[in-house]
Scaffold this active site. Structure first.
Site, short mmCIF file in Angstrom:
data_model
loop_
_atom_site.label_atom_id
_atom_site.label_comp_id
_atom_site.label_asym_id
_atom_site.label_seq_id
_atom_site.Cartn_x
_atom_site.Cartn_y
_atom_site.Cartn_z
N LYS A 11 -15.56 -18.77 -12.24
CA LYS A 11 -16.16 -19.26 -10.99
C LYS A 11 -17.60 -18.73 -10.92
O LYS A 11 -17.82 -17.54 -11.12
CB LYS A 11 -15.35 -18.72 -9.79
CG LYS A 11 -15.92 -18.96 -8.43
CD LYS A 11 -16.76 -17.82 -7.81
CE LYS A 11 -16.51 -16.48 -8.24
NZ LYS A 11 -17.46 -15.45 -7.73
N ASP A 138 -11.84 -14.51 -3.25
CA ASP A 138 -12.26 -15.55 -4.19
C ASP A 138 -11.11 -16.39 -4.72
O ASP A 138 -11.32 -17.38 -5.41
CB ASP A 138 -12.91 -14.87 -5.41
CG ASP A 138 -14.40 -15.09 -5.41
OD1 ASP A 138 -15.06 -14.67 -6.38
OD2 ASP A 138 -14.90 -15.68 -4.45
C1 SUD Z 1 -18.56 -11.55 -4.39
C2 SUD Z 1 -17.69 -12.75 -4.64
C3 SUD Z 1 -18.43 -14.05 -4.29
O1 SUD Z 1 -17.66 -15.18 -4.63
O2 SUD Z 1 -17.30 -12.91 -5.99
P1 SUD Z 1 -17.23 -11.91 -7.25
O3 SUD Z 1 -18.53 -11.21 -7.40
O4 SUD Z 1 -16.11 -10.95 -6.94
O5 SUD Z 1 -16.93 -12.81 -8.43
C4 SUD Z 1 -16.41 -12.69 -3.78
O6 SUD Z 1 -16.75 -12.73 -2.40
C5 SUD Z 1 -15.54 -11.47 -4.03
O7 SUD Z 1 -14.23 -11.89 -3.92
P2 SUD Z 1 -13.07 -10.93 -4.47
O8 SUD Z 1 -13.51 -10.34 -5.78
O9 SUD Z 1 -11.79 -11.69 -4.44
O10 SUD Z 1 -13.11 -9.78 -3.38
P3 SUD Z 1 -11.87 -8.98 -2.79
O11 SUD Z 1 -11.08 -8.44 -3.94
O12 SUD Z 1 -11.20 -9.81 -1.76
O13 SUD Z 1 -12.67 -7.81 -2.02
C6 SUD Z 1 -13.16 -6.70 -2.74
C7 SUD Z 1 -14.10 -5.96 -1.80
O14 SUD Z 1 -15.34 -6.67 -1.75
C8 SUD Z 1 -15.87 -6.66 -0.42
N1 SUD Z 1 -15.98 -8.05 0.06
C9 SUD Z 1 -15.40 -9.08 -0.63
C10 SUD Z 1 -15.55 -10.36 -0.16
C11 SUD Z 1 -16.30 -10.59 1.02
N2 SUD Z 1 -16.47 -11.83 1.50
N3 SUD Z 1 -16.87 -9.53 1.68
C12 SUD Z 1 -16.72 -8.26 1.22
O15 SUD Z 1 -17.26 -7.32 1.83
C13 SUD Z 1 -14.92 -5.82 0.41
O16 SUD Z 1 -15.38 -4.48 0.39
C14 SUD Z 1 -13.62 -5.91 -0.36
O17 SUD Z 1 -12.78 -4.79 -0.14
N1 ADP Z 2 -6.44 -10.22 -14.67
C1 ADP Z 2 -7.51 -9.48 -14.28
N2 ADP Z 2 -8.73 -9.76 -14.77
C2 ADP Z 2 -9.82 -9.05 -14.37
N3 ADP Z 2 -9.78 -8.03 -13.48
C3 ADP Z 2 -8.56 -7.73 -12.98
C4 ADP Z 2 -7.39 -8.42 -13.34
N4 ADP Z 2 -6.34 -7.89 -12.65
C5 ADP Z 2 -6.84 -6.90 -11.89
N5 ADP Z 2 -8.17 -6.78 -12.08
C6 ADP Z 2 -9.06 -5.81 -11.38
O1 ADP Z 2 -9.83 -6.59 -10.46
C7 ADP Z 2 -11.17 -6.11 -10.39
C8 ADP Z 2 -12.07 -7.31 -10.18
O2 ADP Z 2 -12.05 -8.02 -11.40
P1 ADP Z 2 -12.84 -9.38 -11.57
O3 ADP Z 2 -12.21 -10.42 -10.69
O4 ADP Z 2 -12.95 -9.63 -13.01
O5 ADP Z 2 -14.29 -9.06 -10.96
P2 ADP Z 2 -15.30 -10.13 -10.35
O6 ADP Z 2 -14.60 -10.61 -9.10
O7 ADP Z 2 -16.53 -9.36 -10.11
O8 ADP Z 2 -15.47 -11.22 -11.38
C9 ADP Z 2 -11.44 -5.38 -11.70
O9 ADP Z 2 -12.07 -4.17 -11.41
C10 ADP Z 2 -10.04 -5.14 -12.33
O10 ADP Z 2 -9.75 -3.77 -12.40
#
Ligand code: SUD
Ligand code: ADP
Length: 298
Positions: A11, A138
């Site tokens: 994504k 996400d």
């Molecule tokens: C930043 C984004 C943008 O699409 O993507 P990634 O960088 O992870 O790919 C997402 O919002 C990440 O989504 P996701 O990775 O599922 O986040 P979660 O596990 O739900 O949250 C992890 C932590 O990120 C912060 N968080 C996440 C999402 C959000 N809208 N606000 C937040 O403040 C919070 O501190 C939360 O405890």
């Molecule tokens: N199948 C998985 N793939 C990647 N990360 C995972 C998975 N299961 C648990 N995690 C945990 O989730 C956290 C977020 O991983 P990831 O989704 O890859 O990050 P991001 O959302 O930044 O792309 C990582 O720190 C990892 O420890």
């Protein structure tokens, strides 16, 4: 039943505006999420117990993961279905971990889709979406695998502008960046307005021009935690044909937009071999694993 397989496409946030912050600390955002033609692959074979083997070029980063999101998704779905979770799962990890392209979220979403089939539930996506939201902000957008305008904390999905033919390069300097740490490192006190976008784009050039007026509000805090992001952005901007370069999500992966998938694949091969890199096109609603899950030039 023979083995079943499900793709977990990466994504990519083409822009990410932080528009507010909830009392529980989660940030409200406005983002355009698209999916790349690369990602992880999850496979299921019938077995009495639920097990997970993580393989593939990016598996090592998960060796110490105490509770993989795939298993969390499996347990959540089994609980909702009132059944015991079972099956031998194999996760082919091609996406770098903690890299801003939803790797774990994509895997959790693929687990919900795959087990919904493997366990014979065949529930509609709407019935899986609340479980997706519990697994991560996400995961709902990754469940659909369709380009979408993300709102709320990521769970409110609206149609994306019609996407043109375009190519995309993804590059990661192999520096994991913790999503919560990047949000915590944000010092800006103000919030962005939602972006103004057309109903669609006729070409990659007009899409890049409109997206250039947007931002990724997580880039400044990510740069503090991982200065290498700037090196990746500069390298992408220096590639022939690059129309726009920006960090995706909370980083460290950055994307470059190109006129078409072939130009992107050729450009990706020019990036440092030490980086995780890939070039190709967008994908939509992928249900069967793609063959070219390997990064370009890997
Ligand atoms: C930043 C984004 C943008 O699409 O993507 P990634 O960088 O992870 O790919 C997402 O919002 C990440 O989504 P996701 O990775 O599922 O986040 P979660 O596990 O739900 O949250 C992890 C932590 O990120 C912060 N968080 C996440 C999402 C959000 N809208 N606000 C937040 O403040 C919070 O501190 C939360 O405890
Ligand atoms: N199948 C998985 N793939 C990647 N990360 C995972 C998975 N299961 C648990 N995690 C945990 O989730 C956290 C977020 O991983 P990831 O989704 O890859 O990050 P991001 O959302 O930044 O792309 C990582 O720190 C990892 O420890």
């Amino acid at each position: 039943m023979s083995e079943l397989a499900e793709a977990a496409p990466a994504k990519v946030n083409l822009f990410l505006h932080i528009t507010g912050r909830r009392d529980d600390g989660y940030h409200e955002l406005d983002s355009l999420a698209v999916f790349a033609g690369t990602g992880d692959v999850l496979r299921f074979a019938a077995a009495p117990e639920l097990t997970l083997a993580v393989e593939g070029p990016e598996a090592a980063a998960l060796s110490a993961e105490p509770d993989n999101l795939v298993l969390r998704a499996a347990r959540l779905l089994a609980e909702a279905a009132g059944m015991r979770p079972h099956g031998a799962l194999r996760l082919e990890k091609h996406l770098p971990v903690a890299s801003g392209i939803g790797g774990g979220s994509a895997d959790a979403a693929a687990a919900l889709r795959l087990l919904n089939r493997a366990w014979g539930l065949h529930w509609p996506e709407e019935r899986l979406r609340p479980m997706a939201a519990r697994l991560g902000a996400d995961v709902p957008v990754c469940l659909s695998c369709h380009a979408a305008r993300m709102g709320g904390i990521g769970e409110v999905l609206r149609p994306a502008p019609a996407l043109p033919m375009a190519g995309m390069v993804l590059a990661n300097p192999r520096r994991p960046l913790s999503t919560p740490a990047v949000f915590r490192a944000r010092t800006a006190g103000d919030f962005s307005a939602p972006a103004m976008l057309p109903a669609g784009w006729s070409g990659a050039g007009s899409m890049a021009r409109d997206l250039a007026a947007c931002r990724n509000d997580l880039e400044p805090p990510a740069l503090v935690l991982c200065p290498e992001v700037e090196t990746v952005l500069a390298a992408l901007r220096g590639l022939p044909g690059c129309l726009l370069a920006r960090m995706s999500g909370s980083g460290a992966t950055c994307f470059g937009l190109f006129p078409d998938p072939a130009a992107a694949a050729a450009a990706a091969a020019l990036l440092p071999e030490a980086w995780w890199r890939w070039g190709g096109g967008f994908t939509e609603g992928v249900r069967s694993p793609y063959s070219a899950a390997e990064p370009a030039g890997a």
